[in-house]
Design a protein around this motif. Structure first.
Motif, short mmCIF file in Angstrom:
data_model
loop_
_atom_site.label_atom_id
_atom_site.label_comp_id
_atom_site.label_asym_id
_atom_site.label_seq_id
_atom_site.Cartn_x
_atom_site.Cartn_y
_atom_site.Cartn_z
N LYS A 1 0.83 -1.20 0.00
CA LYS A 1 0.00 0.00 0.00
C LYS A 1 0.87 1.26 0.00
N ALA A 2 1.91 1.27 0.82
CA ALA A 2 2.79 2.44 0.89
C ALA A 2 3.48 2.69 -0.45
N ARG A 3 3.96 1.63 -1.10
CA ARG A 3 4.66 1.81 -2.38
C ARG A 3 3.69 2.26 -3.46
N ILE A 4 2.47 1.75 -3.43
CA ILE A 4 1.47 2.19 -4.40
C ILE A 4 1.14 3.67 -4.17
N GLU A 5 0.99 4.06 -2.92
CA GLU A 5 0.69 5.47 -2.63
C GLU A 5 1.84 6.37 -3.08
N GLN A 6 3.07 5.91 -2.91
CA GLN A 6 4.22 6.67 -3.41
C GLN A 6 4.14 6.81 -4.92
N HIS A 7 3.76 5.72 -5.59
CA HIS A 7 3.70 5.76 -7.05
C HIS A 7 2.51 6.60 -7.53
N ILE A 8 1.45 6.69 -6.75
CA ILE A 8 0.35 7.59 -7.11
C ILE A 8 0.87 9.02 -7.15
N ALA A 9 1.66 9.41 -6.15
CA ALA A 9 2.24 10.76 -6.13
C ALA A 9 3.15 10.96 -7.34
N GLU A 10 3.96 9.95 -7.67
CA GLU A 10 4.82 10.04 -8.85
C GLU A 10 3.99 10.17 -10.12
N THR A 11 2.92 9.40 -10.22
CA THR A 11 2.05 9.43 -11.39
C THR A 11 1.42 10.81 -11.56
N ARG A 12 0.99 11.41 -10.47
CA ARG A 12 0.40 12.75 -10.55
C ARG A 12 1.43 13.77 -11.04
N GLN A 13 2.67 13.63 -10.57
CA GLN A 13 3.73 14.52 -11.04
C GLN A 13 4.04 14.25 -12.52
N GLN B 1 8.85 -6.55 -8.80
CA GLN B 1 9.53 -7.84 -9.04
C GLN B 1 10.24 -8.32 -7.78
N THR B 2 10.87 -7.42 -7.08
CA THR B 2 11.59 -7.78 -5.86
C THR B 2 10.65 -8.22 -4.75
N HIS B 3 9.50 -7.57 -4.64
CA HIS B 3 8.59 -7.83 -3.51
C HIS B 3 7.48 -8.84 -3.81
N LEU B 4 7.28 -9.20 -5.06
CA LEU B 4 6.21 -10.14 -5.40
C LEU B 4 6.36 -11.50 -4.71
#
Length: 168
Positions: free
Chosen positions: A39-51, A145-148
């Motif tokens: 969840k934390a990594r997805i939320e980080q990527h949401i912020a990246e996606t918005r940028q 890939q690392t965390h799957l």
């Protein structure tokens, strides 16, 4: 079509792709309850996606390209369909993580192509922006890939434990 017409069309496609990613990631993050690292990594990527969307808008504006609300809407609709389809699966978190991994590689390929097109039409700033975005997409794919394997193991342990929800 000219080089520029193709490039402009692909800019609109990239914008729609990122709108789809934003919608898909938001729905996924909103449903995750038992996998805090994911969840934390997805939320980080949401912020990246918005940028990334801001950066894409700047490239689109600088190239005087009209927006495609239809492509953006179709991307969001596709993301909604993916989210709805995954909600019914007992292994929703795993299917979502795999789909996310695949989507990241799709984005990497799209930005690789956009870099080449931007360079050909002389949009050096656009190529620089796409390289920056591509690096973020590669980082997200690498993280997935690392965390799957650990996520899969966590899911399997949870799903095999009585009275413990594993799905999300």
């Amino acid at each position: 079509m000219t080089y520029e017409e193709n490039y402009h069309d692909w800019l609109r496609d990239a914008h729609a792709m990122e709108k789809q990613a934003e919608s898909m990631l938001e729905k996924m993050a909103g449903r995750i309850e038992h996998y805090p690292d994911l969840k934390a990594r997805i939320e980080q990527h949401i912020a990246e996606t918005r940028q990334q969307l801001v950066l894409l808008d700047e490239v689109i504006d600088r190239n005087d390209v009209s927006r495609s609300t239809l492509k953006d809407a179709m991307g969001k609709l596709s993301a909604f369909g993916q989210a709805m389809g995954g909600m019914t699966a007992e292994d929703e978190v795993i299917k979502g993580a795999i789909s996310g991994y695949v989507f990241e590689h799709f984005e990497v390929a799209c930005y690789t192509s956009l870099i080449a097109a931007a360079e050909l039409v002389g949009d050096i700033e656009g190529a620089r922006v796409f390289e920056q975005i591509r690096e973020q997409e590669i980082a997200m794919a690498d993280w997935a890939q690392t965390h799957l394997p650990a996520l899969t193991e966590q899911f399997l342990v949870r799903s095999n434990t009585p009275d413990v929800e594993a799905k999300k």
